[in-house]
Write a protein that holds these residues in place. Structure first.
Motif, mmCIF file in Angstrom:
data_model
loop_
_atom_site.group_PDB
_atom_site.id
_atom_site.type_symbol
_atom_site.label_atom_id
_atom_site.label_comp_id
_atom_site.label_asym_id
_atom_site.label_seq_id
_atom_site.Cartn_x
_atom_site.Cartn_y
_atom_site.Cartn_z
ATOM 1 N N ASN A 116 0.966 -1.150 -0.095
ATOM 2 C CA ASN A 116 0.000 -0.612 -0.314
ATOM 3 C C ASN A 116 0.670 1.525 0.312
ATOM 4 O O ASN A 116 0.328 1.780 -0.675
ATOM 5 C CB ASN A 116 -1.000 -0.189 1.435
ATOM 6 C CG ASN A 116 -2.383 0.193 0.902
ATOM 7 O OD1 ASN A 116 -2.416 0.265 -0.330
ATOM 8 N ND2 ASN A 116 -2.735 -0.926 1.736
ATOM 9 N N LEU A 117 1.630 1.576 0.976
ATOM 10 C CA LEU A 117 2.464 2.279 1.415
ATOM 11 C C LEU A 117 3.391 3.012 -0.347
ATOM 12 O O LEU A 117 3.758 4.064 -0.579
ATOM 13 C CB LEU A 117 3.173 2.564 2.327
ATOM 14 C CG LEU A 117 4.036 3.828 2.823
ATOM 15 C CD1 LEU A 117 3.431 4.770 3.032
ATOM 16 C CD2 LEU A 117 4.470 3.441 4.286
ATOM 17 N N HIS B 15 3.192 1.891 -3.304
ATOM 18 C CA HIS B 15 3.158 2.089 -3.599
ATOM 19 C C HIS B 15 2.692 3.677 -4.069
ATOM 20 O O HIS B 15 2.900 4.935 -4.802
ATOM 21 C CB HIS B 15 1.183 1.895 -4.081
ATOM 22 C CG HIS B 15 1.641 0.266 -5.425
ATOM 23 N ND1 HIS B 15 2.065 -1.232 -4.269
ATOM 24 C CD2 HIS B 15 1.202 0.268 -5.962
ATOM 25 C CE1 HIS B 15 1.509 -1.792 -5.896
ATOM 26 N NE2 HIS B 15 1.134 -0.679 -6.428
ATOM 27 N N ALA B 16 2.724 4.302 -3.081
ATOM 28 C CA ALA B 16 2.469 5.316 -3.114
ATOM 29 C C ALA B 16 3.365 6.039 -3.193
ATOM 30 O O ALA B 16 3.679 7.578 -3.392
ATOM 31 C CB ALA B 16 1.537 6.671 -1.652
ATOM 32 N N ASN C 121 -3.464 9.484 -4.152
ATOM 33 C CA ASN C 121 -2.160 8.471 -3.724
ATOM 34 C C ASN C 121 -1.743 7.885 -2.299
ATOM 35 O O ASN C 121 -1.917 6.726 -1.369
ATOM 36 C CB ASN C 121 -0.630 8.360 -4.614
ATOM 37 C CG ASN C 121 0.124 8.010 -5.241
ATOM 38 O OD1 ASN C 121 -0.810 6.224 -5.523
ATOM 39 N ND2 ASN C 121 0.875 8.304 -6.418
ATOM 40 N N ALA D 273 -3.236 4.494 0.815
ATOM 41 C CA ALA D 273 -2.593 3.824 1.488
ATOM 42 C C ALA D 273 -2.353 3.897 3.029
ATOM 43 O O ALA D 273 -3.202 3.433 3.209
ATOM 44 C CB ALA D 273 -0.839 4.672 1.383
ATOM 45 N N GLY E 85 2.568 -2.112 4.627
ATOM 46 C CA GLY E 85 1.925 -1.898 3.179
ATOM 47 C C GLY E 85 1.297 -3.310 2.640
ATOM 48 O O GLY E 85 0.364 -2.519 3.693
ATOM 49 N N SER E 86 1.315 -4.105 2.381
ATOM 50 C CA SER E 86 -0.029 -4.634 2.069
ATOM 51 C C SER E 86 -0.146 -4.863 2.528
ATOM 52 O O SER E 86 0.414 -5.914 3.572
ATOM 53 C CB SER E 86 0.297 -5.342 0.610
ATOM 54 O OG SER E 86 0.945 -6.219 1.030
#
Lengths: 248, 248
Positions: free
Chosen positions: A99-100, A102-103, B99, B103, B247-248
DNA sequence: TGTTGTGAACGAGTTCACAGCC
DNA sequence: GGCTGTGAACTCGTTCACAACA
């Protein structure tokens, strides 16, 4: 006189270093607005600090102001960029494209402020090969080869906490000496490697404390400090120019 | 003796407050690992600070340690969570779902560490109605209604810099008194409102300075400080437990 | 006159070292 | 014996106030 030698990078107080980027941002805003010169008061306001602090900070660079006039905006930008080592656009490796990650990979602010994200890495096979903002995600095992090719000197860790220490070890092994860590954990690194940490939840918890404190002030604690919330860190000053976007 | 009254929230040094969340994270790790009690040395190591600092910090809470033994892990967690005001899970509004906003909306760490993202806002019509991590994106004009319904006390700004001041004004207008700002600009807010800023590019620029400084050390500056990089902020200590993912 | 650069006073934060307690 | 809690020394950072100077 006493022209502070502009080679003494080691003598800059850490607190000053931490503020230079803020001055730089404010200066770019002023430059775009057409200002050739600015007073310490003006720049301080744009950067959200008081003018005495700003002058002392700049004096550490061997400063280039003119009494009665102010600072030459272009010259000061040049000076600060030199001191921060931004004249060479540094190559950054980003590890962890969740997630992060990507940002961060898509964050335009890095490019416009002196950095180039040179490579993306992850350990999850599902992510490998994906292209994000024009960059392909590589397996972390390719780090040694790519780090050498791209002269990576700074690494950004955006993995889960459980993976962060291993990633840090690998970054250090390929010669990275500066790490920005977004994982909520303490990293252990050899001397000579700098680690900076950003923990989003911690920032909120600090805000939470102040909320709690303000709320408690209403219920008249035994200590009669019922004055209007001392020590609030209310920023002031004009909000500067439109720098680049954070979001999409 | 001199049982520091646990009502004197205003008397906590700011530097201590900033470290309490780190102690809390370390304590949760220790608790999960089955420790009932921990020494100042052990906790300090897990949190990446030295033990004297840790003891002084905890003493400000009116501390609950036992000489010769250490601190009760569960009790200390309870104390710190109380002081930070985490016992009530605070509702947070997130403005800007670009973006970075995406996140942040998906960041599990907020939920697990005392916060609830209660609503998402944006100004871009294209984003309105989108569902992110189970939450619908509302138009910023709905902020007053939803803020009241959800008792929002903290706002997170993840918009472009050009929009940040306007968003901050709107947050303040609906009674928000704590703001976490990811936009690269200075916010102007009334007294009594706390602003914390996270600027990703600034962190990299600070690292860049240290890279530059290390590199310059090689080229023998006139000041003969050729020692091995004084003042490096190398962290040490065991890297704690696996907290939640970033993250993800 | 207006503004910088800086010594000096002040305050916050860190580290030391040990008394006090379990 | 071991560990916490804390006064005291010290370091770092901020603010004040003014001399130096264009």
């Amino acid at each position: 006189m006493s022209q502070h030698r502009p080679g003494g990078l080691s003598e800059l107080p850490e607190a000053t270093v931490a503020r230079l980027p803020e001055y730089l941002r404010a200066l770019h805003g002023l430059a775009e607005a057409g200002h050739d010169t600015v007073s310490s008061e003006g720049l301080a306001t744009a950067a959200g600090v008081n003018s005495a602090k700003l002058r002392k900070d700049l004096s550490h660079l061997g400063s280039y102001g003119t009494r009665g006039v102010g600072y030459d905006v272009a010259l000061l930008i040049e000076q600060i960029e030199y001191v921060l080592g931004l004249t060479q656009h540094r190559a950054v490796a980003l590890v962890g494209v969740g997630n992060l990650g990507h940002a961060l990979a898509g964050y335009a602010g890095f490019a416009t402020r002196g950095f180039r994200i040179a490579a993306l890495f992850d350990a999850d096979p599902a992510q490998i090969g994906e292209v994000i903002s024009g960059l392909t995600v590589h397996h972390i095992r390719e780090l040694p080869r790519i780090a050498a090719e791209e002269s990576i000197s700074i690494g950004v860790i955006a993995t889960p906490a459980g993976a962060a220490q291993a990633v840090a070890d690998q970054l250090v092994a390929v010669g990275v000496t500066g790490i920005l860590n977004f994982a909520p954990c303490v990293l252990s690194v050899p001397e000579g490697v700098d680690v900076r940490k950003v923990d989003l939840a911690i920032e909120l918890q600090i805000l939470s404390f102040h909320e709690h404190r303000k709320a408690a002030a209403g219920s008249a604690g035994p200590t009669a400090s019922l004055t209007a919330l001392p020590g609030g860190m209310a920023g002031n000053g004009a909000s500067g120019g439109n720098q680049e976007a954070v979001g999409s």
